[in-house]
Design an enzyme around this catalytic site. Structure first.
Site, mmCIF file in Angstrom:
data_model
loop_
_atom_site.group_PDB
_atom_site.id
_atom_site.type_symbol
_atom_site.label_atom_id
_atom_site.label_comp_id
_atom_site.label_asym_id
_atom_site.label_seq_id
_atom_site.Cartn_x
_atom_site.Cartn_y
_atom_site.Cartn_z
ATOM 1 N N TYR A 1 0.821 -1.212 0.000
ATOM 2 C CA TYR A 1 0.000 0.000 0.000
ATOM 3 C C TYR A 1 0.856 1.264 0.000
ATOM 4 O O TYR A 1 0.495 2.260 -0.607
ATOM 5 C CB TYR A 1 -0.877 0.040 1.259
ATOM 6 C CG TYR A 1 -2.248 -0.535 1.077
ATOM 7 C CD1 TYR A 1 -2.415 -1.888 0.796
ATOM 8 C CD2 TYR A 1 -3.377 0.264 1.214
ATOM 9 C CE1 TYR A 1 -3.682 -2.415 0.654
ATOM 10 C CE2 TYR A 1 -4.653 -0.268 1.070
ATOM 11 C CZ TYR A 1 -4.798 -1.602 0.789
ATOM 12 O OH TYR A 1 -6.042 -2.120 0.647
ATOM 13 N N LYS B 1 2.344 -15.183 3.187
ATOM 14 C CA LYS B 1 2.607 -15.968 1.968
ATOM 15 C C LYS B 1 4.105 -16.251 1.951
ATOM 16 O O LYS B 1 4.827 -15.932 1.001
ATOM 17 C CB LYS B 1 2.138 -15.169 0.737
ATOM 18 C CG LYS B 1 2.158 -15.933 -0.576
ATOM 19 C CD LYS B 1 1.129 -17.040 -0.673
ATOM 20 C CE LYS B 1 1.316 -17.828 -1.966
ATOM 21 N NZ LYS B 1 0.448 -19.013 -2.056
ATOM 22 N N ASP C 1 -3.663 -18.014 0.885
ATOM 23 C CA ASP C 1 -4.626 -18.721 0.022
ATOM 24 C C ASP C 1 -5.401 -19.758 0.833
ATOM 25 O O ASP C 1 -6.623 -19.878 0.724
ATOM 26 C CB ASP C 1 -3.924 -19.341 -1.202
ATOM 27 C CG ASP C 1 -2.682 -20.162 -0.851
ATOM 28 O OD1 ASP C 1 -2.196 -20.082 0.301
ATOM 29 O OD2 ASP C 1 -2.188 -20.887 -1.741
ATOM 30 N N ASP D 1 -6.971 -6.481 3.970
ATOM 31 C CA ASP D 1 -8.021 -5.793 3.209
ATOM 32 C C ASP D 1 -8.935 -6.828 2.561
ATOM 33 O O ASP D 1 -10.165 -6.750 2.654
ATOM 34 C CB ASP D 1 -7.359 -4.907 2.142
ATOM 35 C CG ASP D 1 -8.377 -4.162 1.299
ATOM 36 O OD1 ASP D 1 -9.339 -3.623 1.879
ATOM 37 O OD2 ASP D 1 -8.215 -4.124 0.065
ATOM 38 N N ASP E 1 -13.022 -8.207 3.843
ATOM 39 C CA ASP E 1 -14.219 -8.163 2.989
ATOM 40 C C ASP E 1 -14.841 -9.552 2.897
ATOM 41 O O ASP E 1 -16.062 -9.711 2.938
ATOM 42 C CB ASP E 1 -13.872 -7.679 1.569
ATOM 43 C CG ASP E 1 -14.070 -6.171 1.392
ATOM 44 O OD1 ASP E 1 -13.803 -5.420 2.346
ATOM 45 O OD2 ASP E 1 -14.486 -5.748 0.290
#
Ligand code: IPM
Ligand code: MG
Length: 352
Positions: free
Chosen positions: A136, A186, A218, A242, A246
């Site tokens: 970001y 990850k 994942d 983020d 959601d």
């Protein structure tokens, strides 16, 4: 208790009006609200999505209640002038590095979840998302490849100290809950994630009472729909947090229900300085229709009373009033009901 109210764009103004009404109905002594412009509306009025006067107002406040920013009319502006920069700028300028995003299923809403009711019922988790680093805030740009193609690039990085401070926040949160922390990364592919994992393991030594596990992002996305009840606290970086938050919202039933707190190190008289916002965006597709669900913003106001003002009782009262409204079937279009934004606000105020 000085609260800066930054409603922003689209449904931001609609949901904020209800959250303000709920706050005012509590008649808290010493509560003062003042409003500032952020997002596309700020760009239109002042030429910048986060004008200097807004930032000054934020610094003078004890807490910020934030609506939402974003407007399709700004999609072609230079990135630094886009509405999203308002919230990104506040997060970084004010050092708000710890984003708490709780997700739990309201009794009676199991059927609204995108998951099977018996799977959804078990959801009671907290996502602790790092908010000041990652891809970001790294360098980014457009360049040309040697072959003459356009190429976009974004630099992902985390420093040790950035990981360490969010890890401490997450371990402490786990201590206050069921004592389980899952760190999501990850590390099988990214160096950034390898460092993340190494530092989280180092910090774990200070919290022998917390059970730490690690999960690749994942797999975490898959586990979050397969068996979300396995999670207590999840700690992860800015980008993964983020996305997963959601996803968690639809496991709960609607993105109109999830609140968040963004905290840093600065203290107020009775807690921590923070910015509180629903996790949803400005939803231009339904803006102006009066049908947005204000519950996430109302619940964000509750988090503000808890974390910035030490008013646990009032926070719990608001949360109970929202839960009661849900249980009584006061649902907006996002949850298959017909209640308007204002009717939902009324229902919460009545139950308070
Ligand atoms: C969120 C939002 C923001 C983010 C946007 C508006 C910049 O999606 O708070 O989750 O990506 O952090
Ligand atoms: Mg988001």
């Amino acid at each position: 208790m000085k609260v800066a109210i930054f409603a922003g764009d689209g449904i931001g103004t609609e949901v904020m009006a209800e959250a303000v009404r709920v706050l005012e109905s509590l008649r808290l002594p010493g509560l003062t609200l003042f409003e500032g412009d952020v997002g596309a509306i700020a760009y239109q009025r002042h030429g910048h999505p986060l004008p200097a006067e807004t930032l000054d107002m934020a610094r003078a406040a004890d807490a910020i209640l934030f609506g939402a920013v974003g407007d399709p009319s700004c999609d072609n502006l230079d990135r630094h002038l886009r509405p999203e920069q308002a919230v990104l700028g506040l997060r970084s300028e004010l050092g708000l590095f710890a984003n708490l995003r709780p997700a739990n299923v309201f009794p009676g809403l199991e059927d609204a979840s995108a998951l099977k009711p018996e799977v959804a019922r078990a959801i009671d988790l907290l996502i602790v998302r790092e908010l000041n680093g990652d891809v970001y805030f790294g360098d980014k740009g457009m360049r040309e490849t040697p072959g003459g193609e356009r190429e976009g690039w974004d630099m992902m990085s985390y420093s040790e100290s950035e990981v360490r401070r969010i890890a401490h926040t997450a371990f402490r949160a786990a201590q206050g809950r069921k004592g389980r922390l899952c760190s999501v990364d990850k590390a099988n592919v990214l160096e950034t994630s390898q460092l993340w994992r190494d530092v989280v393991c180092e910090v774990a030594g200070e919290y022998p009472d917390v059970e730490l596990s690690h999960m690749y992002v994942d797999n975490a996305a898959m586990q979050l729909v397969r068996n979300p009840g396995q999670f207590d606290v999840v700690v992860t970086g800015n980008l993964f947090g983020d996305i997963l938050s959601d996803q968690a919202s639809m496991c709960v039933g609607s993105i109109g229900l999830l609140a968040s707190a963004s905290l840093g190190e600065r203290m107020t008289a009775h807690g921590t300085f923070g910015l509180y916002e629903p996790i949803h965006g400005s939803a231009p597709d339904i803006a102006g229709q009066g049908i947005a669900n204000p519950m996430a913003t109302i619940l964000s106001a509750a988090m503000m009373l808890r974390h910035s003002f030490g008013r646990e009782e009032d926070a719990a009262r608001i949360e109970a009033a929202v839960a009661k409204a849900v249980a009584d079937g006061v649902l907006g279009a996002d949850l298959g009901g017909t209640a308007s934004t204002k009717e939902i606000g009324d229902a919460v105020v009545e139950r308070l």
